[in-house]
Design an enzyme around this catalytic site. Structure first.
Site, PDB file in Angstrom:
ATOM      1  N   SER A 294      39.322  38.540  40.468  1.00  0.00           N
ATOM      2  CA  SER A 294      39.030  39.799  39.837  1.00  0.00           C
ATOM      3  C   SER A 294      37.513  39.892  39.782  1.00  0.00           C
ATOM      4  O   SER A 294      36.836  38.913  39.466  1.00  0.00           O
ATOM      5  CB  SER A 294      39.713  39.719  38.480  1.00  0.00           C
ATOM      6  OG  SER A 294      39.268  40.658  37.653  1.00  0.00           O
TER       7      SER A 294
ATOM      8  N   ARG B 254      52.445  32.150  36.739  1.00  0.00           N
ATOM      9  CA  ARG B 254      51.043  32.145  37.197  1.00  0.00           C
ATOM     10  C   ARG B 254      49.999  32.148  36.079  1.00  0.00           C
ATOM     11  O   ARG B 254      48.837  32.410  36.340  1.00  0.00           O
ATOM     12  CB  ARG B 254      50.809  33.322  38.146  1.00  0.00           C
ATOM     13  CG  ARG B 254      51.059  34.675  37.530  1.00  0.00           C
ATOM     14  CD  ARG B 254      50.696  35.718  38.541  1.00  0.00           C
ATOM     15  NE  ARG B 254      50.899  37.061  38.039  1.00  0.00           N
ATOM     16  CZ  ARG B 254      50.542  38.144  38.689  1.00  0.00           C
ATOM     17  NH1 ARG B 254      49.954  38.053  39.860  1.00  0.00           N
ATOM     18  NH2 ARG B 254      50.758  39.329  38.183  1.00  0.00           N
ATOM     19  N   HIS B 255      50.406  31.901  34.853  1.00  0.00           N
ATOM     20  CA  HIS B 255      49.458  31.839  33.744  1.00  0.00           C
ATOM     21  C   HIS B 255      49.435  30.459  33.098  1.00  0.00           C
ATOM     22  O   HIS B 255      50.476  29.902  32.781  1.00  0.00           O
ATOM     23  CB  HIS B 255      49.809  32.876  32.673  1.00  0.00           C
ATOM     24  CG  HIS B 255      49.526  34.268  33.101  1.00  0.00           C
ATOM     25  ND1 HIS B 255      50.473  35.068  33.670  1.00  0.00           N
ATOM     26  CD2 HIS B 255      48.383  35.000  33.044  1.00  0.00           C
ATOM     27  CE1 HIS B 255      49.930  36.253  33.958  1.00  0.00           C
ATOM     28  NE2 HIS B 255      48.667  36.239  33.592  1.00  0.00           N
TER      29      HIS B 255
ATOM     30  N   ARG C  42      45.483  29.077  41.002  1.00  0.00           N
ATOM     31  CA  ARG C  42      46.210  30.173  41.655  1.00  0.00           C
ATOM     32  C   ARG C  42      45.967  30.211  43.149  1.00  0.00           C
ATOM     33  O   ARG C  42      46.872  30.486  43.931  1.00  0.00           O
ATOM     34  CB  ARG C  42      45.787  31.506  41.056  1.00  0.00           C
ATOM     35  CG  ARG C  42      46.901  32.054  40.231  1.00  0.00           C
ATOM     36  CD  ARG C  42      46.641  33.478  39.861  1.00  0.00           C
ATOM     37  NE  ARG C  42      46.976  33.637  38.472  1.00  0.00           N
ATOM     38  CZ  ARG C  42      46.904  34.779  37.828  1.00  0.00           C
ATOM     39  NH1 ARG C  42      46.469  35.847  38.458  1.00  0.00           N
ATOM     40  NH2 ARG C  42      47.227  34.845  36.567  1.00  0.00           N
TER      41      ARG C  42
HETATM   42  O1  4AD Z   1      41.018  38.383  36.008  1.00  0.00           O
HETATM   43  P1  4AD Z   1      40.229  37.478  35.127  1.00  0.00           P
HETATM   44  O2  4AD Z   1      40.630  37.430  33.696  1.00  0.00           O
HETATM   45  O3  4AD Z   1      38.729  37.891  35.296  1.00  0.00           O
HETATM   46  C1  4AD Z   1      37.646  37.311  34.641  1.00  0.00           C
HETATM   47  O4  4AD Z   1      37.714  36.317  33.942  1.00  0.00           O
HETATM   48  C2  4AD Z   1      36.356  37.962  34.959  1.00  0.00           C
HETATM   49  N1  4AD Z   1      35.313  37.420  34.081  1.00  0.00           N
HETATM   50  C3  4AD Z   1      36.017  37.718  36.402  1.00  0.00           C
HETATM   51  C4  4AD Z   1      34.816  38.459  36.820  1.00  0.00           C
HETATM   52  O5  4AD Z   1      33.876  37.873  37.296  1.00  0.00           O
HETATM   53  N2  4AD Z   1      34.882  39.747  36.719  1.00  0.00           N
HETATM   54  O6  4AD Z   1      40.306  36.019  35.734  1.00  0.00           O
HETATM   55  C5  4AD Z   1      39.824  35.735  37.012  1.00  0.00           C
HETATM   56  C6  4AD Z   1      40.872  34.963  37.819  1.00  0.00           C
HETATM   57  C7  4AD Z   1      42.153  35.733  38.081  1.00  0.00           C
HETATM   58  O7  4AD Z   1      42.044  36.519  39.248  1.00  0.00           O
HETATM   59  C8  4AD Z   1      43.145  34.620  38.283  1.00  0.00           C
HETATM   60  O8  4AD Z   1      43.051  34.075  39.576  1.00  0.00           O
HETATM   61  C9  4AD Z   1      42.669  33.588  37.306  1.00  0.00           C
HETATM   62  O9  4AD Z   1      41.303  33.842  37.069  1.00  0.00           O
HETATM   63  N3  4AD Z   1      43.390  33.645  36.031  1.00  0.00           N
HETATM   64  C10 4AD Z   1      44.277  32.729  35.624  1.00  0.00           C
HETATM   65  N4  4AD Z   1      44.725  31.607  36.183  1.00  0.00           N
HETATM   66  C11 4AD Z   1      45.608  30.871  35.491  1.00  0.00           C
HETATM   67  N5  4AD Z   1      46.059  31.179  34.266  1.00  0.00           N
HETATM   68  C12 4AD Z   1      45.628  32.298  33.634  1.00  0.00           C
HETATM   69  N6  4AD Z   1      46.053  32.573  32.415  1.00  0.00           N
HETATM   70  C13 4AD Z   1      44.693  33.126  34.327  1.00  0.00           C
HETATM   71  N7  4AD Z   1      44.065  34.272  34.015  1.00  0.00           N
HETATM   72  C14 4AD Z   1      43.278  34.565  35.054  1.00  0.00           C
END
Ligand code: 4AD
Length: 448
Positions: free
Chosen positions: A374, A246-247, A422
């Site tokens: 998130s 999932r990354h 995702r």
């Molecule tokens: O959880 P993340 O890192 O949160 C943020 O970037 C905050 N700035 C969001 C906010 O407004 N507070 O990333 C948000 C979402 C995750 O829930 C996931 O769905 C996706 O981005 N995500 C990824 N998708 C694919 N590959 C990755 N490496 C991901 N990392 C996060």
């Protein structure tokens, strides 16, 4: 007259009409010198074209030409729509074309690295076929991704990326109807936006810079710029060495930021209504696509995994799934929000709870036990923000313009980020995020 017709719209209502279709020669099967069947595929839909020698249809030469076509060559076929007596196997459309002319527009090489029909089968079908002694090749993920332009031609992939397009579209439509403004923030920035080391560094005309890990800082600055409610659809870059299902190192972020009047539940309320609208609209608009995806990748219930949860730690993949299972059993839903996370596991910009600062005004949203969103309320007091950044090991100099934005008056605000790939992966019950990225980037892959 003859009409250009899409393979997917060839139906019994067109019986007797002369049509012109353009697509790929998926397979050609010669029955005799005087007769052959050509399966033409366009955008994942297939139609059987019958070449039968007769004075008003095709010549012997035309049958010979057609049977010599390499698979996946691009062809134009002209002929009359007919309805056969028995159902057609091996084609999606239940009509045939009685061919008068076949032109080859572009020839494919004789040996392909992927056989599209094999690539389109489900695991179950492959197992059955192998047991029955059929000759076929199980196409593995790396081969699919190495030859993605071929892999994308399967009906399930045609469906996946149309669903993805609709997710983005519905996200935009819903937020516009709620008074949000679409924005675009820079992707070349001076410092990391989420904290941590998972950032692609680069040289910006002699200054250190990086690719944005999220639009986080600038979407908050748009709130300081008085847009009230904003959203963005854009690329997000993460250099993390995560070899998981999932990354990705580059994904598409669907981001939201908004003023909060009284409580951060206002943000969760938007999430809730957005996702109900999203799932309803997808089920309504994408029936054909979801059917094609489900055919190759049928939904399999999540497996159990019994793992203890640390009350001040973050959830790991197993515990998230386990929780998903419990919520499903107890509340009958596969979509839920968890909130009030321990502050220590959230980024520096997250606002601590007013009643207990070891926790925070933050939340995650899950589908089928996996995180898709998130979000949180943010710190909007500049000095406290600087303190929090420092406490989290961030060099405040690299984000000073961000911190200073809150010195000119800023409303309480919060928002969230969703990973597009995702959402599609989990909504379609797929097991790997690489399936929902057109040309995925992971720690080992930057091509094609
Ligand atoms: O959880 P993340 O890192 O949160 C943020 O970037 C905050 N700035 C969001 C906010 O407004 N507070 O990333 C948000 C979402 C995750 O829930 C996931 O769905 C996706 O981005 N995500 C990824 N998708 C694919 N590959 C990755 N490496 C991901 N990392 C996060």
């Amino acid at each position: 007259g003859r009409e250009w017709t899409e393979v997917g719209s060839l139906t019994k209502g067109l019986e007797g009409r002369t049509v012109l279709v353009r697509g790929r020669a998926q397979t050609v099967r010669a029955v005799s010198k005087k007769m052959a069947f050509l399966i033409v595929r366009e955008k994942g839909f297939t139609v059987q074209c019958v070449l039968s020698v007769s004075p008003d249809l095709v010549s012997l030469g035309m049958v010979k030409f057609a049977t010599g076509l390499n698979r996946e060559s691009y062809v134009d076929v002209e002929g009359t729509v007919s309805v056969p007596n028995s159902p057609i196997k091996g084609a999606s459309q239940q009509v045939e074309i009685q061919v008068r002319k076949v032109y080859c527009i572009s020839k494919a090489v004789p040996t392909l690295p992927i056989n599209i029909e094999d690539a389109a089968r489900s695991e179950l079908e492959i197992d059955k076929a192998l047991q029955a002694g059929e000759q076929l090749v199980r196409v593995n993920q790396d081969t699919r991704l190495n030859f993605r332009v071929l892999d994308l031609r399967t009906p399930s992939n045609q469906g996946i990326f149309r669903v993805q397009c609709q997710v983005e579209n519905i996200f935009r439509q819903f937020l516009l109807s709620e008074g949000f403004v679409g924005i675009h923030t820079p992707k070349l920035i001076a410092g990391s936006s989420e904290g941590g080391s998972a950032v692609f560094r680069l040289d910006y005309k002699g200054q250190p810079a990086c690719l944005a890990q999220s639009p986080q800082l600038h979407k908050q600055m748009a709130i300081c710029g008085d847009f009230g409610r904003v959203f963005e659809v854009g690329p997000v870059f993460r250099a993390e060495d995560s070899f998981t299902h999932r990354h990705l190192c580059e994904f598409t972020g669907l981001d939201v930021e908004m003023e909060i009047k009284e409580h951060y539940s206002e943000v969760m309320d938007i999430v809730d209504r957005l996702f109900v609208a999203l799932f309803d609209s997808l089920n309504e608009r994408c029936q054909k696509e979801l059917e094609a995806i489900g055919k190759q990748y049928p939904f399999e219930p999540l497996k159990e995994a019994g793992i203890e949860i640390d009350p001040l730690g973050d959830l790991n993949t197993e515990s998230e799934r386990k929780l998903g299972q419990l919520v499903l059993e107890k509340y009958g839903t596969e979509f839920y929000i968890l909130h009030r996370y321990p502050l220590a596991v959230r980024p520096f910009y997250t606002l601590p709870c007013s009643d207990d600062p070891t926790y925070s005004n933050s939340f995650d949203v899950f589908i089928r036990g996996e995180e898709i969103i998130s979000g949180a309320q943010r710190v909007h007091l500049p000095d406290f923000l600087a303190t929090r950044a420092e406490a989290c090991g961030i060099d405040v100099k690299t984000i000073s313009t961000y911190v200073d934005s809150f010195r000119y008056g800023a409303p309480p605000h919060g928002g969230f980020g969703v990973g597009l790939e995702r959402v599609v992966m989990l909504f379609c019950a797929l097991n790997n995020i690489r399936k929902t990225s057109l040309f995925p980037r992971d720690p080992l892959r930057i091509a094609p």
